[in-house]
Design a protein around this motif. Structure first.
Motif, PDB file in Angstrom:
ATOM      1  N   LEU A   1      14.462  -3.613   6.107  1.00  0.00           N
ATOM      2  CA  LEU A   1      15.390  -3.950   5.035  1.00  0.00           C
ATOM      3  C   LEU A   1      14.659  -4.329   3.753  1.00  0.00           C
ATOM      4  CD1 LEU A   1      17.840  -5.986   7.248  1.00  0.00           C
ATOM      5  CD2 LEU A   1      18.561  -4.083   5.800  1.00  0.00           C
ATOM      6  N   ALA A   2      13.336  -4.115   3.746  1.00  0.00           N
ATOM      7  CA  ALA A   2      12.476  -4.444   2.595  1.00  0.00           C
ATOM      8  C   ALA A   2      12.376  -5.945   2.368  1.00  0.00           C
ATOM      9  CB  ALA A   2      12.946  -3.739   1.327  1.00  0.00           C
ATOM     10  N   ARG A   3      12.539  -6.730   3.436  1.00  0.00           N
ATOM     11  CA  ARG A   3      12.255  -8.155   3.332  1.00  0.00           C
ATOM     12  C   ARG A   3      10.747  -8.350   3.417  1.00  0.00           C
ATOM     13  NH1 ARG A   3      16.146  -9.541   8.287  1.00  0.00           N
ATOM     14  NH2 ARG A   3      14.827  -7.819   9.011  1.00  0.00           N
ATOM     15  N   GLU A   4      10.284  -9.538   3.098  1.00  0.00           N
ATOM     16  CA  GLU A   4       8.841  -9.783   3.097  1.00  0.00           C
ATOM     17  C   GLU A   4       8.214  -9.429   4.439  1.00  0.00           C
ATOM     18  OE1 GLU A   4       7.617 -13.615   1.794  1.00  0.00           O
ATOM     19  OE2 GLU A   4       8.760 -13.535  -0.090  1.00  0.00           O
ATOM     20  N   GLY A   5       8.872  -9.812   5.533  1.00  0.00           N
ATOM     21  CA  GLY A   5       8.310  -9.556   6.852  1.00  0.00           C
ATOM     22  C   GLY A   5       8.437  -8.119   7.310  1.00  0.00           C
TER      23      GLY A   5
ATOM     24  N   ILE B   1       7.443  -5.475   5.441  1.00  0.00           N
ATOM     25  CA  ILE B   1       6.371  -4.659   4.866  1.00  0.00           C
ATOM     26  C   ILE B   1       5.251  -4.502   5.901  1.00  0.00           C
ATOM     27  CG2 ILE B   1       4.718  -4.429   2.984  1.00  0.00           C
ATOM     28  CD1 ILE B   1       7.651  -4.286   2.119  1.00  0.00           C
ATOM     29  N   PRO B   2       4.815  -3.266   6.200  1.00  0.00           N
ATOM     30  CA  PRO B   2       3.734  -3.068   7.185  1.00  0.00           C
ATOM     31  C   PRO B   2       2.486  -3.857   6.805  1.00  0.00           C
ATOM     32  CG  PRO B   2       4.750  -0.977   6.592  1.00  0.00           C
ATOM     33  CD  PRO B   2       5.309  -1.994   5.655  1.00  0.00           C
ATOM     34  N   PRO B   3       1.732  -4.348   7.784  1.00  0.00           N
ATOM     35  CA  PRO B   3       0.532  -5.155   7.498  1.00  0.00           C
ATOM     36  C   PRO B   3      -0.445  -4.469   6.547  1.00  0.00           C
ATOM     37  CG  PRO B   3       1.075  -5.229   9.830  1.00  0.00           C
ATOM     38  CD  PRO B   3       1.992  -4.220   9.226  1.00  0.00           C
ATOM     39  N   GLY B   4      -0.535  -3.165   6.637  1.00  0.00           N
ATOM     40  CA  GLY B   4      -1.464  -2.451   5.764  1.00  0.00           C
ATOM     41  C   GLY B   4      -0.894  -2.090   4.418  1.00  0.00           C
ATOM     42  N   GLY B   5       0.325  -2.540   4.116  1.00  0.00           N
ATOM     43  CA  GLY B   5       0.953  -2.216   2.842  1.00  0.00           C
ATOM     44  C   GLY B   5       1.562  -0.836   2.842  1.00  0.00           C
ATOM     45  N   LEU B   6       1.937  -0.367   1.658  1.00  0.00           N
ATOM     46  CA  LEU B   6       2.616   0.923   1.518  1.00  0.00           C
ATOM     47  C   LEU B   6       1.942   1.814   0.476  1.00  0.00           C
ATOM     48  CD1 LEU B   6       6.280  -0.465   1.518  1.00  0.00           C
ATOM     49  CD2 LEU B   6       5.276   0.976   3.311  1.00  0.00           C
ATOM     50  N   ASP B   7       0.649   1.620   0.261  1.00  0.00           N
ATOM     51  CA  ASP B   7      -0.055   2.360  -0.786  1.00  0.00           C
ATOM     52  C   ASP B   7       0.150   3.866  -0.658  1.00  0.00           C
ATOM     53  OD1 ASP B   7      -1.018   0.097  -1.961  1.00  0.00           O
ATOM     54  OD2 ASP B   7      -3.016   0.215  -1.071  1.00  0.00           O
ATOM     55  N   GLY B   8       0.696   4.475  -1.737  1.00  0.00           N
ATOM     56  CA  GLY B   8       0.862   5.918  -1.800  1.00  0.00           C
ATOM     57  C   GLY B   8       1.956   6.465  -0.914  1.00  0.00           C
ATOM     58  N   LYS B   9       2.833   5.617  -0.386  1.00  0.00           N
ATOM     59  CA  LYS B   9       3.844   6.069   0.567  1.00  0.00           C
ATOM     60  C   LYS B   9       5.247   6.040  -0.038  1.00  0.00           C
ATOM     61  CE  LYS B   9       1.084   4.680   4.552  1.00  0.00           C
ATOM     62  NZ  LYS B   9       0.972   3.811   5.744  1.00  0.00           N
TER      63      LYS B   9
ATOM     64  N   ALA C   1       4.122  -3.487  -2.957  1.00  0.00           N
ATOM     65  CA  ALA C   1       3.324  -3.193  -1.764  1.00  0.00           C
ATOM     66  C   ALA C   1       2.614  -1.848  -1.863  1.00  0.00           C
ATOM     67  CB  ALA C   1       4.222  -3.216  -0.532  1.00  0.00           C
ATOM     68  N   GLY C   2       2.818  -1.144  -3.008  1.00  0.00           N
ATOM     69  CA  GLY C   2       2.110   0.106  -3.239  1.00  0.00           C
ATOM     70  C   GLY C   2       2.924   1.355  -3.059  1.00  0.00           C
ATOM     71  N   ALA C   3       4.196   1.246  -2.682  1.00  0.00           N
ATOM     72  CA  ALA C   3       5.033   2.435  -2.499  1.00  0.00           C
ATOM     73  C   ALA C   3       5.196   3.184  -3.818  1.00  0.00           C
ATOM     74  CB  ALA C   3       6.391   2.042  -1.945  1.00  0.00           C
ATOM     75  N   VAL C   4       5.247   4.511  -3.726  1.00  0.00           N
ATOM     76  CA  VAL C   4       5.424   5.325  -4.924  1.00  0.00           C
ATOM     77  C   VAL C   4       6.861   5.829  -5.053  1.00  0.00           C
ATOM     78  CG1 VAL C   4       3.009   6.008  -5.036  1.00  0.00           C
ATOM     79  CG2 VAL C   4       4.631   7.394  -3.701  1.00  0.00           C
TER      80      VAL C   4
END
Length: 454
Positions: free
Chosen positions: A164-168, A170-178, A199-202
């Motif tokens: 649901l995009a709550r703080e908990g 977000i995957p531990p490795g973040g969302l860089d480039g995803k 968190a890095g999502a594009v």
């Protein structure tokens, strides 16, 4: 509408449309403030009031109240039936919207008003040109609706679930480039998309938590990444897919230019000044829009028919606005097209929007006008509540208020079904249309309805 209120989170009621260039050059789309369309966190009725309003008690209704209203307001429900049966949906800037405008113009002409179409062109975030593509040997397109105030452009990456995009979530490795796939609900769209971007999502893909797709509206700051909505069915299918294999996806949000139009119908008065009675007639895509805003449009027609044979000390200007659901575009265009002198000629603007669901008529706007309408409601035995504009919400009266013109809005407390497939005839209370027609007519038939406190 009043689309509900721009960035809430309902579990039942969807909201309106809009568009990121590649993540390296994403830019927020600078579009006018859209109509009240928000996600409401609770799945309960949403009132325009900032606090729970108390109905104004009916005390000894005056037996001398006007009784000349033809059919006691039943004409409004008849016009609503025509709009909802023959001219729905009426999505902003479409051929269907134009057909509805031509129907409305024909009715005003039939009543004897001098009538015209005011055409304009606008930019919007395009549902048709935007999309979500699952890349691979068997490329697949998924139907999307861009979130209002989304950034425009294209972003590609691995589609990744983020709850649901709550703080908990977000995957531990973040969302860089995803590209993040998240469910609607619990927190606001803006909070979801901002957290995903941080968190890095594009890109962000939000799937509905009830059947069907929806139009979400981000807060005024917009987003830095493209954000689109998809249906619950597609969301659950994609959630299952990304749980089994890596899925590469591309999100695109694009702007296009479209034509729209306002309908203007006028009858000269015996004195100076103009009173505008307005309602938007467009809907969000794919819905009947019986409440938002077939109800307000039908009331406008009923009032115009009733008042055509009467004389007033001011000019009557009935207006039905196009493309309100894309950010009050029609009313903003109209007000901007007026000279300073023409704006100053307008004594007041009465707006009718999403007034068909609930137990009472709700009135909001300038206090002097609210007080006068409330006194009349008490006299005539009409149950009303006093509402307040919410900062994140709006309707066409806001375009006039920005120009310093006094406003009075007629609506109803329950907007829980607007911008959803449940905004249909069976969920409209005909009594509210009748009471709104009665109250507005009583107000305008006062000897001097705008002479005090304005």
């Amino acid at each position: 509408m009043l689309g509900c209120a721009a960035d809430c989170n309902p579990t039942v009621a969807p909201a309106p449309t809009v568009a990121v260039l590649p993540p390296t050059a994403a830019s927020a789309t600078n579009l006018p403030t859209p109509t009240l369309s928000q996600e409401n966190v609770p799945s309960t009725s949403v009132s325009l009031s900032t606090s729970t309003p108390s109905p104004i008690p009916v005390i000894n209704p005056d037996s001398t109240a006007p009784t000349s209203l033809n059919g006691d307001g039943q004409a409004a429900f008849r016009y609503l039936t025509e709009l909802s049966t023959d001219f729905a949906p009426r999505s902003s800037g479409t051929e269907e919207e134009l057909a509805a405008a031509e129907y409305l113009a024909s009715k005003f002409e039939e009543f004897g008003y001098e009538t015209s179409l005011q055409e304009f062109t606008l930019e919007r975030l395009s549902q048709e040109l935007s999309g979500l593509t699952l890349d691979g040997p068997d490329s697949e397109d998924v139907d999307v609706i861009p979130l209002v105030r989304s950034a425009t452009g294209t972003a590609a990456g691995i589609l990744t679930s983020a709850g649901l995009a709550r703080e908990g979530d977000i995957p531990p490795g973040g969302l860089d480039g995803k590209i993040a796939l998240v469910e609607r609900g619990l927190i606001r769209f803006s909070e979801k998309v901002e957290r995903l971007a941080d968190a890095g999502a594009v890109g962000a893909v939000i799937y509905n938590n009830v059947p069907g797709n929806f139009q979400g509206v981000l807060a005024s700051g917009g987003s830095s990444i493209p954000a689109v909505a998809i249906s619950r069915k597609e969301g659950e299918r994609l959630l299952d897919l990304v749980g089994r294999e890596e899925v590469q996806a591309t999100v695109t949000v694009t702007i296009d230019s479209i034509p729209s139009q306002n309908v203007v119908a006028e009858k000269a008065g015996t004195g100076q000044g103009v009173v505008v009675l307005g309602a938007h007639y467009d809907t969000v895509p794919g819905v009947q829009g019986a409440n938002d805003n077939g109800s307000g449009t039908a009331v406008i027609l009923a009032l115009a028919e009733e008042m055509a044979s009467q004389e007033f000390p001011f000019t009557l200007r009935f207006m039905t606005f196009g493309s309100e659901e894309l950010g009050l575009r029609g009313s903003a265009h109209y007000v901007d097209s007026l000279t300073d002198n023409q704006q100053q000629e307008i004594i007041a603007m009465l707006n009718f929007d999403a007034l068909g669901s609930g137990e009472s008529v709700e009135i909001l706007g300038d206090r002097a006008l609210i007080d006068r309408a409330a006194d009349l409601a008490q006299r005539d035995g009409i149950l009303v509540t006093r509402g307040r504009d919410q900062p994140a919400s709006s309707s066409d009266h806001a375009s006039f208020r920005r120009a310093g013109i006094p406003v009075l809005m007629f609506t109803a407390p329950d907007v829980s079904r607007i911008h959803s497939v449940d905004d249909s005839m069976e969920n409209v209370n005909p009594g509210l249309l009748r009471d709104t027609v009665r109250l507005a007519l009583s107000f305008l038939q006062l000897p001097n309805p705008f002479d005090q406190g304005l």
